[in-house]
Design a protein around this motif. Structure first.
Motif, mmCIF file in Angstrom:
data_model
loop_
_atom_site.group_PDB
_atom_site.id
_atom_site.type_symbol
_atom_site.label_atom_id
_atom_site.label_comp_id
_atom_site.label_asym_id
_atom_site.label_seq_id
_atom_site.Cartn_x
_atom_site.Cartn_y
_atom_site.Cartn_z
ATOM 1 N N PRO A 110 0.821 -1.224 0.000
ATOM 2 C CA PRO A 110 0.000 0.000 0.000
ATOM 3 C C PRO A 110 0.855 1.274 0.000
ATOM 4 O O PRO A 110 0.490 2.268 -0.623
ATOM 5 N N MET A 111 1.992 1.208 0.657
ATOM 6 C CA MET A 111 2.883 2.365 0.687
ATOM 7 C C MET A 111 3.427 2.663 -0.712
ATOM 8 O O MET A 111 3.441 3.811 -1.146
ATOM 9 N N TRP A 112 3.851 1.622 -1.416
ATOM 10 C CA TRP A 112 4.365 1.806 -2.777
ATOM 11 C C TRP A 112 3.293 2.379 -3.696
ATOM 12 O O TRP A 112 3.565 3.211 -4.554
ATOM 13 N N GLU A 113 2.080 1.924 -3.480
ATOM 14 C CA GLU A 113 0.978 2.434 -4.311
ATOM 15 C C GLU A 113 0.706 3.904 -4.043
ATOM 16 O O GLU A 113 0.457 4.676 -4.965
ATOM 17 N N ARG A 114 0.799 4.279 -2.781
ATOM 18 C CA ARG A 114 0.619 5.693 -2.447
ATOM 19 C C ARG A 114 1.744 6.543 -3.043
ATOM 20 O O ARG A 114 1.512 7.637 -3.557
ATOM 21 N N LEU A 115 2.955 6.010 -3.003
ATOM 22 C CA LEU A 115 4.095 6.732 -3.567
ATOM 23 C C LEU A 115 3.923 6.919 -5.080
ATOM 24 O O LEU A 115 4.112 8.019 -5.609
ATOM 25 N N ASP A 116 3.556 5.839 -5.752
ATOM 26 C CA ASP A 116 3.326 5.910 -7.196
ATOM 27 C C ASP A 116 2.303 6.986 -7.541
ATOM 28 O O ASP A 116 2.483 7.753 -8.478
#
Lengths: 136, 136
Positions: A110-116
DNA sequence: GTATTTACCTAGTATTTCCATGGGTAAGTA
DNA sequence: TACTTACCCATGGAAATACTAGGTAAATAC
């Protein structure tokens, strides 16, 4: 590194074209020299920009490239996505949900998705016209 | 891609240790198997985390690794910077002002600097404790 | 004090990506 | 016809990535 020279060169060159306006065609050689970029390498980048309809190309003397639209109509995101292929920050989010077997239980996904999402919004929120106004 | 497997593995492993608490030492083999990561590859990552004092290591039976501090005290940024070396989005900003001869007049450099800052603040604003709370 | 378990250390390697380079062809202009 | 420009295809060196292999040292259990 999220953006390679390919995308960075493309962006700088597009800024150059934006500065020069749409009155005349500018040969690749001129841009390559003024920007200090390998002419041959820049060729491959211009081909991509041309095929995507980002720039208009004309052969022969007096020919070259120029923008197809107004600077306001190009987002940095569009230029980078075209030349870089993807702006994903990690491979987890690129390859679709099925790629990583742990995607359903991964604590970090979920963190990577938010960053993207954040990076995408950053790039989509800037146009060539904005870069022209940029001062150091 | 901004973060390679090295940094992503480090983060996942640190989350594992955070979940397990500081009561007991967990051998690398166990973590590698449960996370599906090559044991040998993970060794090199754990060495980095250990030398930086992020984890505590004990040899022999009953040994292994555990966190040195509470999950709240580790930012994602600290873990990634340690294992990745740098989180710079482009080489322009990494190599210092002198690296690119065009830095003084580059129309795109301020944008890269803003992006770097945004990404840095993103990672520094998340701790291991935050990742533990994460739900899909 | 020997065997076992664990971390630690050094080196090598296959694959991929990046950043070009080289040589030719096609299209348009003087 | 000569020149200028874009377009096309193939190749190559360098660096990074993601491991793999094989050993050494420290701690514990018997």
């Amino acid at each position: 590194m999220i953006v390679s020279t390919k995308g960075r060169y493309a962006l700088r060159v597009m800024v150059c074209f934006a500065q020069r306006g749409r009155e005349e065609y500018i040969p690749l050689k001129e841009i390559a020299e003024s920007e200090g970029i390998s002419q041959k390498y820049l060729e491959s980048i211009m081909t991509v920009l041309s095929k995507a309809g980002f720039v208009d190309a004309v052969h022969g003397k007096g020919g070259g490239y120029r923008l197809n639209r107004e600077p306001e109509e190009y987002t940095v995101g569009a230029i980078l996505k075209l030349t870089e292929g993807s702006l994903a920050t990690v491979s987890c989010t690129t390859q679709g949900a099925s790629a990583c077997s742990r995607s359903t239980c991964c604590q970090t996904l979920p963190m990577w998705e938010r960053l993207d999402k954040m990076v995408d919004e950053f790039f989509e929120g800037i146009t060539l016209a904005d870069l022209l106004k940029e001062e150091q």
